[in-house]
Scaffold this motif. Structure first.
Motif, PDB file in Angstrom:
ATOM      1  N   ALA A  62       5.184  -8.827   6.777  1.00 44.90           N
ATOM      2  CA  ALA A  62       4.564 -10.338   6.740  1.00 44.90           C
ATOM      3  C   ALA A  62       5.314 -11.043   5.595  1.00 44.90           C
ATOM      4  O   ALA A  62       5.311 -12.333   5.775  1.00 44.90           O
ATOM      5  CB  ALA A  62       3.047 -10.167   6.354  1.00 44.90           C
ATOM      6  N   LEU A  63       5.661 -10.451   4.644  1.00 46.58           N
ATOM      7  CA  LEU A  63       6.200 -11.085   3.488  1.00 46.58           C
ATOM      8  C   LEU A  63       7.834 -11.083   3.347  1.00 46.58           C
ATOM      9  O   LEU A  63       8.269 -10.197   3.920  1.00 46.58           O
ATOM     10  CB  LEU A  63       5.782 -10.606   2.027  1.00 46.58           C
TER      11      LEU A  63
ATOM     12  N   ALA B 100      -2.602 -10.232   6.620  1.00 42.66           N
ATOM     13  CA  ALA B 100      -1.336  -9.145   6.822  1.00 42.66           C
ATOM     14  C   ALA B 100      -0.566  -9.417   5.349  1.00 42.66           C
ATOM     15  O   ALA B 100       0.127  -8.522   5.169  1.00 42.66           O
ATOM     16  CB  ALA B 100      -0.230  -9.716   8.276  1.00 42.66           C
ATOM     17  N   GLU B 101      -0.636 -10.533   5.016  1.00 40.89           N
ATOM     18  CA  GLU B 101       0.528 -10.775   3.848  1.00 40.89           C
ATOM     19  C   GLU B 101      -0.481 -10.278   2.650  1.00 40.89           C
ATOM     20  O   GLU B 101       0.160  -9.577   1.666  1.00 40.89           O
ATOM     21  CB  GLU B 101       0.676 -12.204   3.542  1.00 40.89           C
ATOM     22  N   GLN B 102      -1.768 -10.151   2.688  1.00 38.05           N
ATOM     23  CA  GLN B 102      -2.270  -9.373   1.654  1.00 38.05           C
ATOM     24  C   GLN B 102      -2.073  -8.084   1.434  1.00 38.05           C
ATOM     25  O   GLN B 102      -2.036  -7.386   0.801  1.00 38.05           O
ATOM     26  CB  GLN B 102      -3.847  -9.868   1.869  1.00 38.05           C
ATOM     27  N   ALA B 103      -2.250  -7.416   2.932  1.00 32.25           N
ATOM     28  CA  ALA B 103      -1.943  -6.184   2.978  1.00 32.25           C
ATOM     29  C   ALA B 103      -0.370  -5.618   2.443  1.00 32.25           C
ATOM     30  O   ALA B 103      -0.264  -4.662   1.735  1.00 32.25           O
ATOM     31  CB  ALA B 103      -2.027  -5.621   4.394  1.00 32.25           C
ATOM     32  N   ASP B 104       0.537  -6.536   2.656  1.00 34.09           N
ATOM     33  CA  ASP B 104       1.578  -6.318   2.425  1.00 34.09           C
ATOM     34  C   ASP B 104       1.993  -6.480   0.850  1.00 34.09           C
ATOM     35  O   ASP B 104       2.572  -5.639   0.224  1.00 34.09           O
ATOM     36  CB  ASP B 104       2.647  -7.367   2.956  1.00 34.09           C
ATOM     37  N   LEU B 105       1.069  -7.409   0.347  1.00 30.01           N
ATOM     38  CA  LEU B 105       1.110  -7.601  -1.178  1.00 30.01           C
ATOM     39  C   LEU B 105       0.620  -6.238  -1.707  1.00 30.01           C
ATOM     40  O   LEU B 105       1.352  -5.621  -2.801  1.00 30.01           O
ATOM     41  CB  LEU B 105       0.159  -8.837  -1.572  1.00 30.01           C
ATOM     42  N   PHE B 106      -0.467  -5.730  -1.349  1.00 31.60           N
ATOM     43  CA  PHE B 106      -1.133  -4.363  -2.028  1.00 31.60           C
ATOM     44  C   PHE B 106      -0.053  -3.456  -1.613  1.00 31.60           C
ATOM     45  O   PHE B 106       0.009  -2.560  -2.465  1.00 31.60           O
ATOM     46  CB  PHE B 106      -2.552  -4.185  -1.033  1.00 31.60           C
TER      47      PHE B 106
ATOM     48  N   LEU C 118      -4.004   0.091  -6.221  1.00 36.04           N
ATOM     49  CA  LEU C 118      -4.691  -0.214  -5.001  1.00 36.04           C
ATOM     50  C   LEU C 118      -6.195  -0.383  -5.236  1.00 36.04           C
ATOM     51  O   LEU C 118      -6.736  -1.569  -4.802  1.00 36.04           O
ATOM     52  CB  LEU C 118      -4.528   0.855  -3.997  1.00 36.04           C
TER      53      LEU C 118
ATOM     54  N   PHE F  41      -9.461  -1.964   5.734  1.00 42.06           N
ATOM     55  CA  PHE F  41      -9.253  -3.368   6.314  1.00 42.06           C
ATOM     56  C   PHE F  41      -7.744  -3.462   6.847  1.00 42.06           C
ATOM     57  O   PHE F  41      -7.566  -4.433   7.658  1.00 42.06           O
ATOM     58  CB  PHE F  41      -9.361  -4.181   5.129  1.00 42.06           C
ATOM     59  N   ASP F  42      -6.792  -2.382   6.464  1.00 38.71           N
ATOM     60  CA  ASP F  42      -5.358  -2.653   7.182  1.00 38.71           C
ATOM     61  C   ASP F  42      -5.288  -1.055   7.551  1.00 38.71           C
ATOM     62  O   ASP F  42      -4.833  -0.371   6.759  1.00 38.71           O
ATOM     63  CB  ASP F  42      -4.415  -3.003   6.184  1.00 38.71           C
ATOM     64  N   LEU F  45      -2.013   0.707   6.076  1.00 37.80           N
ATOM     65  CA  LEU F  45      -1.948   1.047   4.634  1.00 37.80           C
ATOM     66  C   LEU F  45      -2.993   2.435   4.409  1.00 37.80           C
ATOM     67  O   LEU F  45      -2.672   3.040   3.834  1.00 37.80           O
ATOM     68  CB  LEU F  45      -2.956  -0.176   3.899  1.00 37.80           C
TER      69      LEU F  45
END
Lengths: 142, 142, 142, 142, 142, 142
Positions: A62-63, B100-106, C118, F41-42, F45
């Motif tokens: 996504a990023l 999806a971007e938040q998951a990528d960030l994490f 995380l 949530f993902d 992940l």
């Protein structure tokens, strides 16, 4: 000063060679940086770490790849990891980070460092608005 | 639990009122979050902190506002700042961060946490390639 | 680069000499590592710190000495303490840590770094099961 | 949520009672704060920790007691220790820290958080002037 | 190893020159330390950072300048910032910190590091007494 | 307060169900703790994180499972991760950590926190003896 020795001939171990070959192919470069060279002191650790770095950083997601390297560098500075700051700023530059973007990254990171310390000292209650729409399930701790 | 009390009537102080008005105008919202409410315990600290946050986060700059909030949130998690993680993830969502971007960030942040610990334990020498083109001036430490 | 100077002749001070003698006797070695040499810049600090290190690390206790050095090294990497990572990995090796154990230590430490980031971002509520049997006494904060 | 239970009747253990009595006498107050109550889960840990806190914080020394509490609170915020921020800000207030001094403490701490992140990202060489007069002895690392 | 290059001729840029001149005037010295030299890689970052450092550290305030430098150094050690530890210990010495005060600073900082780790592991509830008189306003998080 | 919502019916997603089933089978328990519930949530992940935790923590390796949980808890306290301290102390207890071992863990961790701060302030040179036998390869940073 490293705390472990890299193997004398790392690619004599076929598992190490496979990772190094994949690093070269993924990056389109012959360069193996020291993190991987030293990590080869334990082939399992090398294999598992590269698999994750490749999946997270080299696969489309996504990023933007440049943004991912900048986030990586920011976390590394927060954690005081000298090697990681160098390697991920270099990677971000290689992926197109401009000098103005680097300065902006530093500005945001520095401001976060500042208000993190402030909020950790003041400890304001988390606003209800921030968690609107966030559901809580499972047993609560309090 | 906060460590300081916000003023009973914060906007009775014209300096606090000016900052709160500017926060509302900048955000186009009446909402003043607790960080600013509690910071008002010292008007100087409030004025200076808001001026910097506005300059860095609200003014146009090389990086996208959403990306800046994501970097901010990542540094805040690295520093264990509960309030800041909440406020900057909320801000990133408000600026368009997808799930999806938040998951990528994490994912990136978590991987950074991992390799930061590894590199801080292994301490590989920084590769010459990473500092190619970086000039060193001034008195050296060694 | 150190920030303080060790005494020119540390053992001219009988309190420093007594600590250095005890370090040598405790370890069965003539080697005084730089942490103690530099700490001798203030005899009180040296005396108190050595007394604690000796009590915690050199006296028999519930945990194995090798395990204690490994925990020490892991915390030191998390805190980004270069000197401490070196000294406590060296101590763990001297107490029998194998290369496979060191790789395992690095693996656990790195994974902790990852899930710490995380969980600090996700902030899941602490499960009731984790605190079953833990009693809370005294005035509660909320 | 604590991770250990304090003893049901802590002062039934004479070693715990002796520490609690000394805390009360040292502070001239009947109040035993939760850190000590919970630490009593292991009498050895309680005895050793109180002995050190008393020696460092309650005994006369080069620095003013109020200043020592402020330094303690600043380090605690940097380390994200909620309990410690509360207890040492409360102690600093009890020893005379004014609201203006607290705001100043927060200002310095926040600025340090900011430039620590900046310098950890930029990594400028340490200036020779800073280490003028600092002697280096012992085996060097490089 | 720095991650950015300072400008070849920093004072060719009038904004950089103005900051460097102000640093010299404020300190009454010709010395520009490397933090500022390297920060000049981005004039905006230099201007904003110096303005804040000057306002917080060089202007008269509730706390003594020497004490402010000591707090700064303590936070910098907690954050593992090598450069900052050096520069702020040097500044504290220049403002009169004695060797006994430095040892006391180290003692308090080290004790804080210790009990921060303990309290972060034990997590005792914050005592009601610590927050007596602290008002909570705004939406609560729980 | 969590920052993400767990899925309303997590096991409706077959990838989540597969992970939850494997967690239950690996642990011989029906209990799914909140870290995994919220991480769902993902799904990506969740899958990747569980695979790594299972490989590192549940598979036989050089170190004892109890010791691995103790190292994990120590790093988590150093990083100020509330959830992780709770979950890994609970896991260590479930794997046989006695109260005396827990007190010893806390003692070592606290001492590490103390000397990490001291060494980060004093910055003694790393002793040659600590790196005896450690080979350095690849391009050096200096």
């Amino acid at each position: 000063m490293p705390t472990v020795s890299p193997p004398a001939e790392p690619e004599a171990d076929p598992r190490v060679k496979a990772v190094f070959d994949d690093i070269r192919a993924t990056r389109g470069s012959d360069f193996i940086n020291n993190f991987w060279l030293y990590l080869a002191f334990d082939a399992d650790l090398l294999v598992a770490t590269w698999a994750e770095v490749k999946a997270v950083m080299a696969a489309p997601s996504a990023l933007d790849p440049k943004v991912k390297e900048m986030i990586y560098a920011a976390v590394s500075a927060a954690n005081g990891c000298d090697y990681c700051v160098h390697s991920h700023l270099a990677a971000a530059r290689a992926k197109g980070m401009s000098q103005a973007e680097q300065a902006d990254l530093f500005r945001v990171m520095a401001l976060a460092g500042k208000t993190n310390h402030l909020a950790n000292a003041i400890r304001p209650p988390v606003d209800a608005a921030f968690v609107q729409g966030v559901e809580t399930r499972g047993e609560r701790d309090r």
